[in-house]
Design an enzyme around this catalytic site. Structure first.
Site, PDB file in Angstrom:
ATOM      1  N   SER A 179      66.893  45.953 -16.558  1.00 12.20           N
ATOM      2  CA  SER A 179      66.160  46.940 -17.374  1.00 12.20           C
ATOM      3  C   SER A 179      66.738  48.315 -17.092  1.00 12.20           C
ATOM      4  O   SER A 179      67.200  48.580 -15.966  1.00 12.20           O
ATOM      5  CB  SER A 179      64.672  46.944 -17.002  1.00 12.20           C
ATOM      6  N   TYR A 210      58.545  47.177 -10.149  1.00  9.81           N
ATOM      7  CA  TYR A 210      59.365  46.572 -11.202  1.00  9.81           C
ATOM      8  C   TYR A 210      60.773  47.188 -11.181  1.00  9.81           C
ATOM      9  O   TYR A 210      61.777  46.475 -11.211  1.00  9.81           O
ATOM     10  CB  TYR A 210      58.672  46.820 -12.546  1.00  9.81           C
TER      11      TYR A 210
HETATM   12  P1  NAP Z   1      57.229  38.606 -21.993  1.00  9.60           P
HETATM   13  O1  NAP Z   1      57.065  38.722 -23.457  1.00  9.60           O
HETATM   14  O2  NAP Z   1      56.077  38.920 -21.097  1.00  9.60           O
HETATM   15  O3  NAP Z   1      57.751  37.098 -21.665  1.00  9.60           O
HETATM   16  C1  NAP Z   1      57.987  36.705 -20.345  1.00  9.60           C
HETATM   17  C2  NAP Z   1      58.413  35.252 -20.296  1.00  9.60           C
HETATM   18  O4  NAP Z   1      58.545  34.864 -18.927  1.00  9.60           O
HETATM   19  C3  NAP Z   1      57.386  34.297 -20.905  1.00  9.60           C
HETATM   20  O5  NAP Z   1      58.039  33.165 -21.420  1.00  9.60           O
HETATM   21  C4  NAP Z   1      56.547  33.910 -19.693  1.00  9.60           C
HETATM   22  O6  NAP Z   1      55.825  32.684 -19.886  1.00  9.60           O
HETATM   23  C5  NAP Z   1      57.661  33.770 -18.645  1.00  9.60           C
HETATM   24  N1  NAP Z   1      57.124  33.896 -17.285  1.00  9.60           N
HETATM   25  C6  NAP Z   1      56.293  34.847 -16.792  1.00  9.60           C
HETATM   26  N2  NAP Z   1      55.998  34.577 -15.515  1.00  9.60           N
HETATM   27  C7  NAP Z   1      56.671  33.425 -15.197  1.00  9.60           C
HETATM   28  C8  NAP Z   1      56.767  32.634 -14.017  1.00  9.60           C
HETATM   29  N3  NAP Z   1      56.115  32.968 -12.888  1.00  9.60           N
HETATM   30  N4  NAP Z   1      57.545  31.520 -14.045  1.00  9.60           N
HETATM   31  C9  NAP Z   1      58.206  31.169 -15.182  1.00  9.60           C
HETATM   32  N5  NAP Z   1      58.167  31.890 -16.315  1.00  9.60           N
HETATM   33  C10 NAP Z   1      57.399  32.993 -16.319  1.00  9.60           C
HETATM   34  O7  NAP Z   1      58.425  39.519 -21.468  1.00  9.60           O
HETATM   35  P2  NAP Z   1      59.718  40.088 -22.248  1.00  9.60           P
HETATM   36  O8  NAP Z   1      59.412  41.437 -22.731  1.00  9.60           O
HETATM   37  O9  NAP Z   1      60.224  39.062 -23.189  1.00  9.60           O
HETATM   38  O10 NAP Z   1      60.706  40.256 -21.021  1.00  9.60           O
HETATM   39  C11 NAP Z   1      61.774  39.368 -20.770  1.00  9.60           C
HETATM   40  C12 NAP Z   1      62.722  40.028 -19.773  1.00  9.60           C
HETATM   41  O11 NAP Z   1      63.220  41.245 -20.323  1.00  9.60           O
HETATM   42  C13 NAP Z   1      62.066  40.397 -18.441  1.00  9.60           C
HETATM   43  O12 NAP Z   1      62.939  40.141 -17.370  1.00  9.60           O
HETATM   44  C14 NAP Z   1      61.830  41.889 -18.581  1.00  9.60           C
HETATM   45  O13 NAP Z   1      61.779  42.528 -17.331  1.00  9.60           O
HETATM   46  C15 NAP Z   1      63.033  42.297 -19.389  1.00  9.60           C
HETATM   47  N6  NAP Z   1      62.883  43.557 -20.118  1.00  9.60           N
HETATM   48  C16 NAP Z   1      61.878  43.709 -21.040  1.00  9.60           C
HETATM   49  C17 NAP Z   1      61.741  44.934 -21.697  1.00  9.60           C
HETATM   50  C18 NAP Z   1      60.659  45.167 -22.724  1.00  9.60           C
HETATM   51  O14 NAP Z   1      60.527  46.314 -23.194  1.00  9.60           O
HETATM   52  N7  NAP Z   1      59.893  44.167 -23.109  1.00  9.60           N
HETATM   53  C19 NAP Z   1      62.630  45.968 -21.410  1.00  9.60           C
HETATM   54  C20 NAP Z   1      63.636  45.770 -20.478  1.00  9.60           C
HETATM   55  C21 NAP Z   1      63.755  44.560 -19.840  1.00  9.60           C
HETATM   56  P3  NAP Z   1      54.480  32.343 -19.026  1.00  9.60           P
HETATM   57  O15 NAP Z   1      53.686  33.605 -18.916  1.00  9.60           O
HETATM   58  O16 NAP Z   1      53.798  31.246 -19.787  1.00  9.60           O
HETATM   59  O17 NAP Z   1      54.955  31.848 -17.686  1.00  9.60           O
END
Ligand code: NAP
Length: 249
Positions: free
Chosen positions: A144, A157
């Site tokens: 990120s 984070y």
């Molecule tokens: P999200 O919508 O919250 O999705 C997270 C995913 O991870 C879901 O499939 C969730 O499913 C799974 N997950 C969560 N806890 C878990 C665990 N303990 N074991 C296995 N799976 C788990 O998040 P996102 O926004 O798509 O983020 C994805 C990645 O991008 C992350 O690494 C995040 O830090 C990064 N990122 C996001 C943003 C943003 O603005 N959204 C920006 C920069 C980077 P379950 O909850 O069912 O386990």
């Protein structure tokens, strides 16, 4: 629809946390490129059910909590039993907890560190061993921009993402001589559940400061994953690519 990789055949791709959000966009992208795709999450979603019906031979879902090393082992074992190898690992699963550090609970610290950092390390260790034996593979860590820039209320984070960047560079050195690339992508703000914690004012402010004039979409990042894991891209490794529409450029 499916476009097969004619030179190498379909790749075996693991995308962690692919049940929704960015991970789901990455799963979709590799299914569309004709690959064999495995993902995991703690719970199933409608997307997961849909892919199982659409591509039963090319899609695998394993329920797993990646903050537990035993679940990581079960997940990787299931993939190897099904398809015999792993060519691509996208370490995407991540969690954020908001709040100033002074008020953060021990439990929240553990939740964020155990998944974002330890889960990524467990998965890289398990899959990296297998890639080493085959002398090929690519790993992409979803980091990120806040790992570099920081963000008020996201100290833990941000720490995990900065650590992930360091690990990316170290693993690129450790695995590079065996034909394995390791890179990271540092997205800006994406329109997923994780950004729902930001209010409309904060989102509008981010959009105003972003040269591209919008938030990121999962597809913006999925395309970069495809680029970084293309077998022709073996000279690109150890990098953290910022994909944020110019926000921090
Ligand atoms: P999200 O919508 O919250 O999705 C997270 C995913 O991870 C879901 O499939 C969730 O499913 C799974 N997950 C969560 N806890 C878990 C665990 N303990 N074991 C296995 N799976 C788990 O998040 P996102 O926004 O798509 O983020 C994805 C990645 O991008 C992350 O690494 C995040 O830090 C990064 N990122 C996001 C943003 C943003 O603005 N959204 C920006 C920069 C980077 P379950 O909850 O069912 O386990």
């Amino acid at each position: 629809m499916s476009e097969q990789h004619t030179e190498t055949g379909p790749r075996v791709v693991i995308v962690t946390g692919g049940s929704r959000g960015l991970g789901a966009g990455i799963v979709r992208s590799y299914l569309d490129s004709g690959d064999l795709v495995a993902t995991c999450a703690r719970s199933r979603t409608a997307e997961v059910d849909g892919w199982e019906s659409e591509a039963p031979d090319r899609f695998l879902f394993v329920p797993a909590d990646l903050s537990k090393v035993e679940d990581c082992e079960v997940f990787v074992k299931a993939v190897v039993e099904r398809w015999g190898r792993v060519d691509v690992l996208i370490n995407n699963a991540g969690v954020a907890r908001d709040g100033i550090l002074g008020l953060f609970s021990d439990e929240d610290i553990d939740t964020v560190v155990d998944l974002n950092l330890k889960g990524t390390i467990y998965m890289t260790r398990l899959v990296g061993r297998r890639m080493l034996a085959r002398r090929s593979g690519s790993i992409v860590n979803i980091s990120s921009i806040v790992g570099r820039s920081g963000y008020r209320g996201l100290a833990v984070y941000s720490a995990t993402k900065a650590a992930m960047d360091g690990m990316t560079r170290a693993m690129a050195r450790e695995l590079g001589t065996r034909g394995i690339t390791v890179n990271a992508i540092a997205p800006g703000y994406l329109r997923t559940e994780m950004s729902h914690g930001l209010d409309e004012d904060q989102l509008q402010q981010i959009v105003r400061r972003t040269p591209a004039g919008r938030l990121g979409e999962p597809d913006d990042i999925a395309r970069v994953c495809q680029f970084l894991t293309d077998p022709a891209g073996s000279y690109l490794t150890g990098q953290v690519l910022v994909v944020d529409g110019g926000l921090t450029g």
